[in-house]
Motif scaffolding. Structure first.
Motif, short mmCIF file in Angstrom:
data_model
loop_
_atom_site.label_atom_id
_atom_site.label_comp_id
_atom_site.label_asym_id
_atom_site.label_seq_id
_atom_site.Cartn_x
_atom_site.Cartn_y
_atom_site.Cartn_z
N TYR A 42 -80.15 -51.80 20.85
CA TYR A 42 -79.68 -50.52 20.32
C TYR A 42 -78.61 -50.78 19.26
O TYR A 42 -77.57 -51.38 19.56
CB TYR A 42 -79.11 -49.66 21.45
N SER A 94 -75.44 -50.39 17.37
CA SER A 94 -74.20 -49.78 17.83
C SER A 94 -73.38 -49.25 16.67
O SER A 94 -73.58 -49.62 15.51
CB SER A 94 -73.39 -50.80 18.64
N ARG A 110 -70.53 -47.56 20.97
CA ARG A 110 -71.68 -46.96 21.64
C ARG A 110 -72.96 -47.22 20.86
O ARG A 110 -72.91 -47.51 19.65
CB ARG A 110 -71.49 -45.45 21.76
N VAL A 166 -77.19 -42.42 21.56
CA VAL A 166 -76.95 -42.59 22.98
C VAL A 166 -78.10 -42.02 23.81
O VAL A 166 -78.52 -42.61 24.81
CB VAL A 166 -75.61 -41.93 23.38
N GLN A 167 -78.60 -40.87 23.40
CA GLN A 167 -79.68 -40.24 24.17
C GLN A 167 -80.94 -41.09 24.16
O GLN A 167 -81.62 -41.21 25.19
CB GLN A 167 -79.97 -38.84 23.61
N ALA A 210 -71.93 -52.91 23.33
CA ALA A 210 -72.51 -51.58 23.17
C ALA A 210 -73.96 -51.66 22.71
O ALA A 210 -74.81 -50.87 23.13
CB ALA A 210 -71.69 -50.76 22.19
N VAL A 226 -71.82 -47.97 26.95
CA VAL A 226 -70.82 -47.16 26.24
C VAL A 226 -69.46 -47.74 26.60
O VAL A 226 -69.14 -47.92 27.78
CB VAL A 226 -70.91 -45.68 26.64
N ASP A 286 -72.45 -35.55 23.02
CA ASP A 286 -73.37 -36.64 22.71
C ASP A 286 -73.77 -37.42 23.96
O ASP A 286 -74.78 -38.12 23.95
CB ASP A 286 -72.73 -37.62 21.72
N TYR A 287 -72.97 -37.31 25.02
CA TYR A 287 -73.17 -38.12 26.22
C TYR A 287 -73.78 -37.33 27.38
O TYR A 287 -73.81 -37.81 28.50
CB TYR A 287 -71.83 -38.72 26.64
N VAL A 305 -74.69 -41.04 30.47
CA VAL A 305 -73.77 -42.07 30.94
C VAL A 305 -73.62 -41.94 32.45
O VAL A 305 -73.52 -40.83 32.98
CB VAL A 305 -72.40 -41.96 30.25
#
Length: 384
Positions: free
Chosen positions: A29, A31, A46, A50-51, A85, A90, A131-132, A136
């Motif tokens: 991912y 970051s 992060r 994030v999703q 990250a 996160v 966003d989280y 998380v």
């Protein structure tokens, strides 16, 4: 330090400042480093999306980081934190994000800020505008810090959400700092690892004392003899300290038990120059045969290994109804095929079929589902 992106390219309306470090790391991912408008005085490392990361990984573990000297400047650790990250974590670091080396720092931090960061994230995962949101896992938390920041992590070791601690170039020994004292270690309830930089590291003897005194939980002491008190945080992607930390976190926060031998039966081929010792793991039954059976090394793309462990599939209950309505299915080459054949060729190993009692349109009744079962089994798909 790389320049931040322009304000009109912010990845989220919740972000007030962002920066890209080392091209987003080397993990799955990409970051990004951000400041969230709801969390002043902290920096978040992060995955950019994030999703999307949570969709593929499951809810992401949370790492909360405290800096050396109990200060508010985390820029010296950004290579390591950014790299972590990119592997599906996160990270909330104490201190403001610095756009360049001339930005002022605000001074000292408190161990209480680590729990404030955790409490903020707890609220975020339940907020649809965050966003989280549901991305998380706030019950799967690591605390970590360098030097005095390591003491701030130890000060919070009794928190029930914390599943492991990583104490970098730090240890209590017989002293008190960062809101912690040697008695703080009595609250340990989870595995802990100490990373030091050899006898020239001022924290070496304190870490050694803690390692020898901890009796209740599994403890590892990993020492890189030539690293000194500064570790390898400023090396590309955080250097060896990051690689050891990632191995440890993946074991304790993501359940990758194949990583355990690195710490319990090290052969040093992967980490030359390190001396790794452990205590109290046999009593906790951590010495199982980690090499037995299949292990999942890539939960996104490695279908061969995943199929040994997970069901990968789709709900195909309405197939007959869709086909009766004129729906057709084609593979990537444009050839019309049975949809179950296409699912199998794309790496799926299972389908879910729901049976209804006396449906008005006769789809999903017993007779319909029996036909779908025959088609699924023809291509070796398991049926739920």
């Amino acid at each position: 330090m790389e320049l931040p992106a322009a304000a009109d390219t912010m990845i989220s309306t919740n972000v007030t400042k962002q920066n890209v470090i080392e091209k987003g790391g080397t993990g799955t991912y990409r970051s990004i480093v951000v400041t969230d408008k709801g969390l002043n005085g902290y920096t978040i490392y992060r995955p950019r999306d994030v999703q999307w990361a949570a969709k593929h990984e499951g809810r992401l573990p949370l790492l909360i980081w405290a800096n050396g000297a109990c200060g508010d400047d985390n820029s010296g650790y950004q290579n390591m934190l950014n790299e972590l990250a990119s592997h599906g974590y996160v990270v909330i670091a104490l201190g403001l994000q610095r756009a360049n080396d001339n930005d002022p720092t605000g001074g000292a931090t408190s161990e209480k800020q680590m729990i404030e960061a955790l409490n903020w994230m707890v609220k975020q995962v339940s907020s649809r505008t965050s966003d989280y949101y549901r991305a998380v896992d706030c019950n799967n938390v690591a605390l970590s810090g360098h030097s005095c920041g390591g003491a701030e992590a130890i000060a919070n070791c009794g928190n029930s959400r914390v599943k492991t601690l990583l104490i970098m170039n730090a240890g209590m020994g017989g002293m008190s700092m960062g809101g912690a004292s040697p008695s703080s270690l009595n609250s340990l309830h989870c595995p802990i690892i100490y990373l030091t930089g050899g006898p020239d590291d001022v924290a070496y003897s304190n870490a050694q004392t803690d390692f020898n005194n901890i009796k209740k939980v599994g403890v590892v002491w990993a020492d890189l003899s030539n690293a000194g008190h500064g570790g390898t945080y400023w090396h590309q992607h955080g250097g060896d300290f990051e690689r050891i930390a990632l191995k440890w976190m993946d074991w304790h926060l993501k359940g990758k038990e194949q990583n355990a031998p690195t710490f319990l039966t090290p052969d040093y081929k992967e980490f030359p120059g390190w001396n790794i010792q452990n205590r109290n793991f046999k009593a906790k039954n951590y010495m199982a045969d980690y090499d037995a059976g299949p292990t999942v090394t890539d939960t996104i793309f490695n279908h061969t290994e995943i199929s040994e462990t997970f069901a990968l599939g789709a709900d195909m209950s309405l197939t007959s109804k869709q086909e009766a309505g004129g729906q057709s299915y084609y593979n990537r080459a444009g050839k019309k095929l049975d949809v179950f054949s296409i699912l199998k060729s794309e790496g799926m190993n299972a389908v879910r079929l729901s049976v209804l009692v006396n449906p008005s349109d006769n789809y999903c009744n017993k007779a319909d589902l029996q036909k779908l079962c025959v088609r699924a089994k023809k291509y070796g798909l398991d049926i739920m």
